[in-house]
Design an enzyme around this catalytic site. Structure first.
Site, mmCIF file in Angstrom:
data_model
loop_
_atom_site.group_PDB
_atom_site.id
_atom_site.type_symbol
_atom_site.label_atom_id
_atom_site.label_comp_id
_atom_site.label_asym_id
_atom_site.label_seq_id
_atom_site.Cartn_x
_atom_site.Cartn_y
_atom_site.Cartn_z
ATOM 1 N N TRP A 150 0.794 -1.227 0.000
ATOM 2 C CA TRP A 150 0.000 0.000 0.000
ATOM 3 C C TRP A 150 0.823 1.272 0.000
ATOM 4 C CZ3 TRP A 150 1.872 2.116 4.355
ATOM 5 C CH2 TRP A 150 2.240 1.265 5.397
ATOM 6 N N LYS A 174 -2.917 -7.924 -8.010
ATOM 7 C CA LYS A 174 -3.660 -7.992 -6.735
ATOM 8 C C LYS A 174 -3.101 -6.859 -5.879
ATOM 9 C CE LYS A 174 -3.925 -9.002 -2.893
ATOM 10 N NZ LYS A 174 -4.202 -7.960 -1.863
ATOM 11 N N CYS A 283 10.154 1.031 2.203
ATOM 12 C CA CYS A 283 11.037 -0.124 2.394
ATOM 13 C C CYS A 283 12.477 0.336 2.573
ATOM 14 C CB CYS A 283 10.907 -1.070 1.209
ATOM 15 S SG CYS A 283 11.152 -0.247 -0.371
HETATM 16 P P1 NAD Z 1 2.267 -7.301 3.061
HETATM 17 O O1 NAD Z 1 3.302 -8.338 2.838
HETATM 18 O O2 NAD Z 1 1.379 -7.435 4.244
HETATM 19 O O3 NAD Z 1 1.281 -7.221 1.808
HETATM 20 C C1 NAD Z 1 1.751 -6.977 0.507
HETATM 21 C C2 NAD Z 1 0.761 -7.537 -0.483
HETATM 22 O O4 NAD Z 1 0.719 -8.952 -0.336
HETATM 23 C C3 NAD Z 1 -0.672 -7.048 -0.293
HETATM 24 O O5 NAD Z 1 -1.289 -6.891 -1.549
HETATM 25 C C4 NAD Z 1 -1.304 -8.193 0.472
HETATM 26 O O6 NAD Z 1 -2.697 -8.262 0.313
HETATM 27 C C5 NAD Z 1 -0.622 -9.378 -0.178
HETATM 28 N N1 NAD Z 1 -0.612 -10.600 0.635
HETATM 29 C C6 NAD Z 1 -0.580 -10.702 1.986
HETATM 30 N N2 NAD Z 1 -0.608 -12.010 2.355
HETATM 31 C C7 NAD Z 1 -0.640 -12.731 1.211
HETATM 32 C C8 NAD Z 1 -0.676 -14.125 0.938
HETATM 33 N N3 NAD Z 1 -0.689 -15.047 1.918
HETATM 34 N N4 NAD Z 1 -0.706 -14.530 -0.345
HETATM 35 C C9 NAD Z 1 -0.669 -13.620 -1.348
HETATM 36 N N5 NAD Z 1 -0.673 -12.291 -1.156
HETATM 37 C C10 NAD Z 1 -0.635 -11.845 0.117
HETATM 38 O O7 NAD Z 1 3.014 -5.906 3.046
HETATM 39 P P2 NAD Z 1 2.393 -4.455 3.290
HETATM 40 O O8 NAD Z 1 2.119 -4.291 4.737
HETATM 41 O O9 NAD Z 1 1.287 -4.214 2.316
HETATM 42 O O10 NAD Z 1 3.614 -3.540 2.833
HETATM 43 C C11 NAD Z 1 4.649 -3.178 3.665
HETATM 44 C C12 NAD Z 1 5.860 -4.052 3.398
HETATM 45 O O11 NAD Z 1 6.239 -3.957 2.029
HETATM 46 C C13 NAD Z 1 7.075 -3.587 4.180
HETATM 47 O O12 NAD Z 1 7.741 -4.700 4.716
HETATM 48 C C14 NAD Z 1 7.941 -2.912 3.127
HETATM 49 O O13 NAD Z 1 9.305 -2.880 3.442
HETATM 50 C C15 NAD Z 1 7.644 -3.738 1.928
HETATM 51 N N6 NAD Z 1 7.958 -3.001 0.699
HETATM 52 C C16 NAD Z 1 9.060 -3.378 -0.029
HETATM 53 C C17 NAD Z 1 9.420 -2.673 -1.174
HETATM 54 C C18 NAD Z 1 10.628 -3.062 -1.985
HETATM 55 O O14 NAD Z 1 10.707 -2.656 -3.150
HETATM 56 N N7 NAD Z 1 11.579 -3.802 -1.454
HETATM 57 C C19 NAD Z 1 8.653 -1.585 -1.583
HETATM 58 C C20 NAD Z 1 7.547 -1.224 -0.819
HETATM 59 C C21 NAD Z 1 7.209 -1.951 0.319
#
Ligand code: NAD
Length: 489
Positions: A150, A174, A283
């Site tokens: 998000w 998604k 991130c």
């Molecule tokens: P999250 O892992 O909770 O969710 C990310 C996405 O995965 C969402 O769309 C969520 O609905 C989906 N998801 C969650 N569980 C799932 C499952 N079991 N199967 C398939 N999809 C699933 O992360 P968040 O809270 O939305 O985002 C924050 C995290 O993202 C932080 O850890 C941040 O560091 C990381 N991030 C990394 C980068 C990068 O480029 N390295 C960039 C932005 C954010």
């Protein structure tokens, strides 16, 4: 308020899943109500995507023709810059100045991969026989899944959709539960730009239900995921079971290093921006600060003064630096970490509280916070907080510094502040991270690969080779004279 539709293989319609509501984090007002995708929607979208990418209309479309669609997408995004930036601000609370940058980055990404798509070349490896010509060509994978978080939806979604389509795939997005609106808007833009139906679907819904069903679908041929390390690891297991590639952009706990000869003013400004922009929900947030003891006091004085000047306020009003965090739950997580820092013996130099301003009471704001007095082994130095919290530590010895900077499960990024470029490059080589910024922080170029070391990820997005992550290579041996295959003696 009418229900927001979802985009299933070129058709706008109501999802068949759970009700889903997105709210403006600044005041809790409702942005949109929709019904999320259901498992049946996933199955339908994937089946139609599989048909669509096999159609001659897409399979035989030449790279420059695919590029033309991406160019139109880029133009359409640029034409709607303000509207998209405002929508992104409403979706996740980032100040307009930041979301304008994200929209511009999405437009640039579409244009970049249009160019990359046009100049992609196959290879003619030297043949090992006079009777053979050997060719190696890059082909699409098929239907691919893009799962996004998000914090920067439009940018992270375009970083996946543009190269996936440029490579000739069909893609199912998604988006995160809290921020489905930008991905849906992108679907509208791609349709208007002439993308044949079926090649793009946007399926909002719960990760553990819709995301899970999507990645497990037998016709999904690649998972590209940006999000938390825990989710990334679970998806990597699924990819391993299915033997399909997974690109993972995950969490971070990035160190910033200030050497004794740094320009203190520039360093303080860069550090302040590197941790507190996006309210620390990045991130790559520079959340661990290591300062040479000889410049500790002047650096910390200036950093504190800059941090205290940051304006927390309505993200749609110009001049505000820090909007609300995405949700009250996220703020609670940040507050729990600040409480933990206190328990671990940390001293809160500034922030550490919910702001008292009544104008901010309805949103999930948190003060920018600087903590000292902790060791790098403290939990707040080792775990990703994803909020406006910086832990600052002095150092004396450079080899101990490198060991501390690298003592992390993460390896996403690092910052170095010094006037000595040679020394900075030597340090950069020793840091176990995917990106190092020297005398700057958090600047990006779509032409430069991005990704993590260690548990910050697998694979690279962006850059010329970014498109190859969405392709598979086929080698062809062509006999130039009639040959009889013989058993070797
Ligand atoms: P999250 O892992 O909770 O969710 C990310 C996405 O995965 C969402 O769309 C969520 O609905 C989906 N998801 C969650 N569980 C799932 C499952 N079991 N199967 C398939 N999809 C699933 O992360 P968040 O809270 O939305 O985002 C924050 C995290 O993202 C932080 O850890 C941040 O560091 C990381 N991030 C990394 C980068 C990068 O480029 N390295 C960039 C932005 C954010």
């Amino acid at each position: 308020m009418s229900l927001q539709k979802i985009f299933v293989a070129g058709v706008w319609r109501e999802g068949r899943g759970e009700p889903l509501m997105t709210t403006f984090p600044a005041d809790g007002s409702i942005n949109a109500e929709l019904r999320a995708a259901s498992i049946e929607d996933v199955e339908e979208a994937v089946a139609l995507a599989d048909q669509a990418w096999r159609q001659p209309a897409w399979r035989t479309l030449l790279p420059h023709q695919r590029a033309a669609i991406l160019h139109r997408v880029s133009d359409l995004i640029a034409a709607q810059q303000e509207e998209l930036a405002e929508l992104q601000t409403r979706d996740n609370g980032k100040p307009l100045a930041e979301t304008r940058g994200l929209v511009a980055s999405a437009a640039a990404t579409a244009r970049y991969f249009a160019a990359v798509c046009e100049v992609q070349e196959g290879e003619i490896p030297p043949a090992r026989s006079q009777q053979l010509i050997t060719l190696s060509r890059y082909e699409p994978l098929g239907v691919v899944a893009a799962i996004t978080p998000w914090n920067s939806p439009i940018a992270s979604e375009m970083q996946k959709i543009a190269p996936a389509l440029a490579a000739g795939n069909a893609v199912i997005v998604k988006p995160a539960e809290a921020t489905p609106l930008l991905a849906l808007k992108l679907a509208e833009i791609f349709a208007e730009a002439g993308l044949p139906p079926g090649l793009l679907s946007v399926l909002p819904g719960k990760g553990s239900v819709i995301g899970d069903a999507l990645v497990r679908h037998p016709l999904i041929k690649k998972i590209s995921f940006t999000g938390g390390t825990k989710t990334g690891r679970a998806l990597a297991h699924i990819a391993a079971e299915k033997l399909i590639p997974a690109s993972l952009e995950l969490g971070g706990k990035s160190p910033t290093i200030v050497l004794a000869d740094a320009d203190i003013e520039q360093a303080a400004r860069g550090i302040c921006y590197g941790i507190f922009s996006s309210g620390g929900q990045a991130c790559i947030a520079g959340s661990r600060l290591f300062v040479h003891r000889s410049v500790w006091q002047p650096l910390m004085d200036r950093l504190l003064s800059l941090t205290r000047q940051l304006r927390l306020g309505h993200p749609l009003m110009p001049g505000n630096h820090i909007g609300p965090l995405i949700s009250h739950a996220q703020r609670q997580q940040v507050m729990d970490y600040v409480a933990l820092a206190r328990e671990e013996g940390g001293e809160i130099l500034c922030g550490g509280e919910i702001p008292a301003d009544p104008a901010l009471a309805a949103g999930s704001w948190f003060q920018p916070t600087i903590i000292t007095g902790l060791d790098n082994r403290a939990r707040v130095c080792q775990e990703e907080i994803f909020g406006p919290v910086l832990v600052a530590m002095p150092f004396d010895d450079e080899s101990a510094l490198i060991a501390d900077a690298n003592h992390s499960i993460f390896g996403l990024a690092a910052g170095i502040w010094t006037r000595d470029s040679g020394r900075a490059l030597q340090l950069a080589e020793q840091l176990e991270v995917g990106t190092v910024w020297i005398n700057t922080y958090k600047v990006f170029a779509i032409s430069t690969p991005f990704g993590g070391y260690k548990q910050s990820g697998l694979g690279r997005e962006k850059g010329l080779q970014g498109i190859k992550a969405w392709m598979q290579q086929k080698s062809i041996y062509l006999a130039t004279t009639p040959t009889i295959n013989r058993w070797s003696d």
